[in-house]
Motif scaffolding. Structure first.
Motif, PDB file in Angstrom:
ATOM      1  N   ILE A   1       0.823  -1.201   0.053  1.00  0.00           N
ATOM      2  CA  ILE A   1      -0.138  -0.060  -0.145  1.00  0.00           C
ATOM      3  C   ILE A   1       0.865   1.062  -0.005  1.00  0.00           C
ATOM      4  O   ILE A   1       0.732   2.329  -0.797  1.00  0.00           O
ATOM      5  CB  ILE A   1      -0.991  -0.094   1.381  1.00  0.00           C
TER       6      ILE A   1
ATOM      7  N   PHE B   1      -6.731   7.458  -2.408  1.00  0.00           N
ATOM      8  CA  PHE B   1      -6.693   6.078  -2.078  1.00  0.00           C
ATOM      9  C   PHE B   1      -7.866   5.684  -1.124  1.00  0.00           C
ATOM     10  O   PHE B   1      -8.320   4.594  -1.480  1.00  0.00           O
ATOM     11  CB  PHE B   1      -5.265   5.747  -1.053  1.00  0.00           C
ATOM     12  N   GLY B   2      -8.347   6.272  -0.188  1.00  0.00           N
ATOM     13  CA  GLY B   2      -9.221   6.264   0.758  1.00  0.00           C
ATOM     14  C   GLY B   2      -8.945   5.609   1.886  1.00  0.00           C
ATOM     15  O   GLY B   2      -7.886   5.873   2.402  1.00  0.00           O
TER      16      GLY B   2
ATOM     17  N   VAL C   1      -9.246  -0.774   3.735  1.00  0.00           N
ATOM     18  CA  VAL C   1      -8.678  -1.318   2.354  1.00  0.00           C
ATOM     19  C   VAL C   1      -7.857  -2.486   3.210  1.00  0.00           C
ATOM     20  O   VAL C   1      -7.971  -3.618   2.544  1.00  0.00           O
ATOM     21  CB  VAL C   1      -7.731  -0.569   1.556  1.00  0.00           C
TER      22      VAL C   1
ATOM     23  N   THR D   1     -10.272  -5.237   4.450  1.00  0.00           N
ATOM     24  CA  THR D   1     -11.125  -6.133   3.517  1.00  0.00           C
ATOM     25  C   THR D   1      -9.896  -6.876   2.586  1.00  0.00           C
ATOM     26  O   THR D   1     -10.568  -7.922   2.308  1.00  0.00           O
ATOM     27  CB  THR D   1     -11.736  -5.132   2.581  1.00  0.00           C
ATOM     28  N   THR D   2      -8.697  -6.505   2.380  1.00  0.00           N
ATOM     29  CA  THR D   2      -7.900  -7.388   1.863  1.00  0.00           C
ATOM     30  C   THR D   2      -7.690  -8.670   2.712  1.00  0.00           C
ATOM     31  O   THR D   2      -7.349  -9.807   2.056  1.00  0.00           O
ATOM     32  CB  THR D   2      -6.456  -6.748   1.611  1.00  0.00           C
TER      33      THR D   2
END
Lengths: 115, 874
Positions: B19, B48-49, B54, B57-58
């Motif tokens: 990331i 990116f958020g 992220v 959820t990944t």
């Protein structure tokens, strides 16, 4: 929420097509996550923007399914990056998805024409 | 396991790097397109958020993710619990109490009613019983479902469904001679009994055919009895023991762990052919030799199914054979029944135990419920305290489901720790109880108990975990972050829930306490009940001269001499009787007025007594006269009936002079005695008649009443020894009989009291906890009130009345429920009416008092609030 102000011209990604797009992008050679996102965006002429919140889970899922493999390599700016590449299974899967997709597009188009 | 955590850590780092690399490239792109670096960094991050989301959820896509989360949640939960040891200890203890009681009771219940016999292929063994329909006349010794020997033999020799079959009958009245005579129990068995059960001998052999075809006094000892009575003597085979004055040769000792088929394992096994020898105390009209009586049910039967045969097929096979036997008894239809092998293969007893067991399981289930309500309460309090933590976690991207899972993991951890502790203590308590009660039954942990305990743990965790978790994470977080705001509303809502939980606890506690109260009241009533005859200072001596080859004439002389010597002591008077009160019954078919039985056969109990029986026991004759000495010496067809019999057979008439037949024998009524409680202490006897001695009916017991408190037992035994040193006598008191009679009620009331008090303690903790919490939360409010002039006693009254409101509602709900339960199970209550006001009111008052104390202690703290400090706070 990320990406609140969207370009009105952008199109929504059809459900279930992201995996296929990723596989297709990797057909040209190994790429890292950022690169995959950029490639899809560029080849769609900025109409498709992939959220990182969807991209990274999808990459990891495909890797867990054995459709792509990863390797840590130095990137273009000389930083360590995780490169994803298609596996044999991934190639087969992509071929399958592509023919399915073509059939779908043809069918939908025919229906829309006659309607 | 550890490589996984390490692996996980590496993967986490890699994801982090991946990331970071993405962000870096994005920033570089923007910088190259001319954006200042700081701005570019910010823009790329924004684009990116939510990085955490992220990542989260990944991680979800990693295949072993759910297991990882569980481990992570468990670690987190364990850490949280360790940080609040008081809360953790209280909750775990409450769960342990609730689960422990359940697990222990279930173990006993399971062992008696559900566990297959602990023998080889126990699940292939079935118990066989008969149920009779239609018009029939059947004698029995035991219960109505038992087989006669002829029926068993018919099944055994002609069936094609069992590889082996065996029959058995319990014998309780056995006396083993020795320095101190000992009462032992035995089981009469057919030859294949040990073969069916796969029981092997550690010493000696099983019974052989000759021992079953003709009575030979041989015995097989149980391993436990051999160990404790004979010190595990390795040379015991061939030695003799004296049972009821007959010498028995020991031919075998069972292997350890063999318990047979009866709920209370016997000390020894005897061949079935010895029935006339060991049951020689039976007086006519009962048959002497059971094996020859084709229509006498006295045997339980077991069979081992042949491979591939289901019990349904086996039953059909035996049913066919039973139909053949019914041909000899027109009008009778025999239905063969089968039960899986357990220690409870008699269907009547099984029904009673299942009903009783279900009631007890329901009661202990309620205790667990109270315990869970308590823990739920504590969790609610904690959830309020953790509101900020939860709100922060929600706002930085944790999903509600994730948080609920985390909170549930915490409550599940509590439940399992508690259940584990409960299981351990239950096992420990059962082991101690087993030693204390001298039971040899196996009460160790098995798959049934483990599964049941696990189920309880899961149920408990959901019961006390789900609601607080849902409430704590309810999507109302904006206010929670603002410290005050909606907290007041939230507190109000959760305090309402807490009050409901207290109400629930109190209601359940009320039900259990009232149940205990009813049983205890019944017990007190039974003990203070006037049975209609003397109980104090009455000694009962049983002898069995029949077993000493005493003829009738010699026996009569022996008793005359015995009574003369006993009664030579000052203030002592003795009588003779076939049955002593509260120790059993004799039944006979009775046809009144000499008419043949037209509209069905009636039965009455009877006793055979000496003329002074009524005098010695203080039973009044209200009509007619007593037996005379002359009648006691000869064969006179005279009888004294009790009021119930007079009423039942000659309603509205004078019973005196009426004639009736008992069995084939005639009798004329010469007197009417008052109704007493000689059969069952909880109710007056039904129809009962007294006959007097005749030279052929030997009495079995001497009833001696003393005018003072002198212990007579030793003296009586000495007199017996002087008369005949080989005769064994056992002396006990009428009070012993009474105690034995009330022992099931006593056991039930003790258990109910224990459960009631347990739930009361739990409820008290709950009330205390809620009040204490309310006091601590309302310090500010209390301060304001005091500053405005409220007195300390006013504050105290206010806090207590707040706390007592749910308690009162709980009692108001619990009492009618208890009444409904009591009415539904009124047949199990002895000596008390199901709506006994004393039990209900006393228990409600007791409960209210304990609740008052439990709320008063923390409420008093409220009165010590210093208004100045309380107002400055916050």
């Amino acid at each position: 929420m990320p990406g609140k102000h969207q370009d009105p011209n952008q199109v929504e990604l059809l459900q279930g097509t992201l995996d296929m797009l990723i596989l297709r992008t990797l057909q040209w050679g190994p790429q890292h996550g950022h690169g995959v996102g950029q490639a899809i965006r560029r080849s769609s002429a900025d109409l498709l923007k992939i959220e990182r919140g969807s991209l990274y889970p999808a990459l990891h899922r495909l890797e867990a399914q054995g459709l792509i493999a990863s390797e840590w390599k130095a990137s273009e700016l000389n930083r360590r990056a995780k490169y994803y590449a298609l596996t044999a299974a991934g190639r087969k899967q992509l071929a399958k998805e592509q023919s399915k997709w073509k059939l779908l597009v043809k069918t939908i188009a025919r229906v829309m024409r006659t309607a | 396991m550890w490589w996984r955590f390490w692996n996980r850590k590496r993967r986490d780092e890699e994801l982090e790097e991946e990331i970071a690399h993405d962000l870096f490239l994005e920033t570089e792109d923007l910088v190259q397109s001319g954006m200042p670096r700081r701005e570019a960094e910010f823009a790329s991050r924004k684009d990116f958020g939510n990085v955490l989301l992220v990542k989260e959820t990944t991680r979800e896509t990693w295949s072993w993710r759910s297991l990882e989360t569980l481990a992570q949640d468990l670690l987190y939960a364990a850490r949280t619990l360790r940080r609040s040891p008081g809360f953790a200890a209280t909750s775990i203890l409450a769960v342990a109490l609730g689960v422990g009681v359940n697990s222990a009771i279930f173990t006993i219940f399971d062992q008696i009613a559900f566990r297959p016999l602990p023998v080889k292929d126990g699940d292939r063994i079935v118990g066989i019983y008969e149920t009779f329909h239609g018009q029939f006349d059947r004698k029995m010794h035991g219960n109505t479902h038992m087989l006669s020997y002829a029926e068993f033999q018919n099944f055994q020799s002609r069936n094609r469904v069992f590889s082996e079959m065996a029959a058995y009958a319990e014998v309780r009245r056995l006396t083993l001679a020795g320095l101190t005579p000992e009462a032992v129990s035995g089981v009469l068995v057919t030859r294949d009994y040990f073969k069916v059960l796969g029981g092997t001998m550690i010493l000696g052999r099983e019974f052989v055919d000759e021992e079953l075809s003709s009575p030979r006094p041989v015995a097989i000892l149980s391993n436990a009895f051999w160990q404790h009575r004979f010190g595990g003597d390795p040379a015991i085979i061939g030695k003799a023991i004296r049972l009821n004055q007959t010498l028995f040769t020991i031919v075998g000792v069972t292997a350890p762990g063999f318990l047979g088929t009866t709920a209370t394992p016997p000390q020894l096994w005897l061949p079935l052919s010895l029935q006339p020898v060991v049951m020689a105390d039976l007086a006519p009209p009962e048959p002497q030799n059971f094996m020859a009586a084709d229509n006498l049910g006295w045997l339980s039967a077991i069979g081992k199914l042949k491979p591939g045969i289901q019990s349904r097929q086996a039953r059909a096979g035996l049913q066919f054979l039973a139909a053949g036997m019914d041909a000899a008894y027109p009008g009778r239809i025999t239905e063969v029944g089968m039960l899986p092998s357990t220690f409870l293969m008699n269907p009547d007893a099984r029904t009673v135990v299942l009903i009783g067991g279900t009631l007890v399981m329901a009661a202990v289930g309620l205790v667990l419920f109270v315990a869970c309500a308590n823990v739920a309460n504590l969790l609610l309090v904690r959830a309020t305290l953790r509101q900020r933590e939860i709100a922060i976690r929600l706002s930085i991207g944790a999903t509600r489901g994730r948080l609920i899972r985390q909170l549930l993991t915490e409550s599940t951890l509590l439940a399992f720790l508690g259940a584990f502790l409960g299981l351990l203590s239950a096992q420990k308590a059962l082991a101690i109880g087993r030693t204390l009660a001298g039971v040899s039954n196996d009460l160790s942990l098995n798959a049934h108990v483990l599964a049941y305990t696990l189920l309880l743990a899961v149920a408990a965790s959901l019961m006390f975990g789900l609601v607080p978790a849902l409430q704590a994470t309810s999507p109302n977080l904006s206010g929670a972050l603002k410290e005050e705001g909606s907290i007041v509303g939230r507190r109000f809502r959760s305090s309402k829930l807490r009050n409901r939980l207290v109400t629930l606890e109190v209601a359940i506690c009320c039900i259990l306490l009232v149940g205990a109260g009813l049983l205890v009241r019944g017990l007190i009533n039974l003990n203070s009940l006037d049975p209609g005859f003397y109980v104090k200072r009455v000694f009962l001596t049983s002898l069995d001269l029949r077993l000493h080859n005493y003829g009738d004439v010699r026996a009569a002389a022996f008793y005359r001499e015995l009574l003369a010597r006993i009664d030579s002591q000052a203030g002592v008077q003795s009588a003779l009787a076939a049955v002593t009160p509260l120790s059993g019954v004799r039944m006979a078919r009775v046809t009144p007025d000499g008419e043949p039985a037209a509209d069905g056969v009636r039965e009455a109990n009877f006793n055979i007594v000496s003329p002074n029986y009524f005098d010695v026991l203080g039973i009044r004759l209200i009509q007619g006269r007593n037996f005379t000495e002359a009648e006691a010496g000869g064969r006179h067809p005279v009888a004294i009936v009790n009021e119930a019999m007079a009423r039942a057979y000659w309603p509205g008439q004078n019973a005196l002079g009426k004639r009736f037949l008992y069995g084939p024998q005639p009798a004329v009524v010469i007197g009417v005695a008052t109704d007493v409680r000689s059969i069952n202490i909880s109710r007056l006897d039904g129809p009962l008649f007294y006959l007097t001695m005749n030279p052929n009916s030997q009495p079995l017991a001497v009833i001696t009443r003393s005018a003072d408190d002198r212990p007579l037992a030793g003296a009586i035994q000495q007199i017996v020894r002087q008369l005949d040193p080989t005769v064994l006598s056992s002396v006990h008191t009428m009070e012993d009989n009474l105690e034995h009679e009330t022992s099931p009620t006593r056991l039930a009331s003790r258990l109910a009291l224990l459960l009631g008090l347990l739930s009361l303690a739990l409820a008290a903790v709950g009330i205390y906890g809620v009040t204490a919490y309310v006091v601590s939360q309302r310090t500010h409010e209390i301060g304001v009130r005091m500053a405005l002039g409220a007195g300390r006693s006013g504050i105290l009254r206010w806090m207590i009345s707040e706390a007592m409101r749910p308690v009162c509602i709980g009692i108001a709900i619990g009492l009618p429920l208890a009444a409904a339960g009591s009415l539904a199970s009124s047949s199990l209550l002895l000596g008390v009416r199901p709506l006994d006001p004393v039990a209900f009111l006393a228990m409600a008052a007791f409960l209210a008092m304990i609740a008052l104390i439990a709320s008063w202690v923390p409420a008093r703290r409220a009165t010590r609030v210093d208004p100045m400090i309380a107002l400055r706070y916050e």
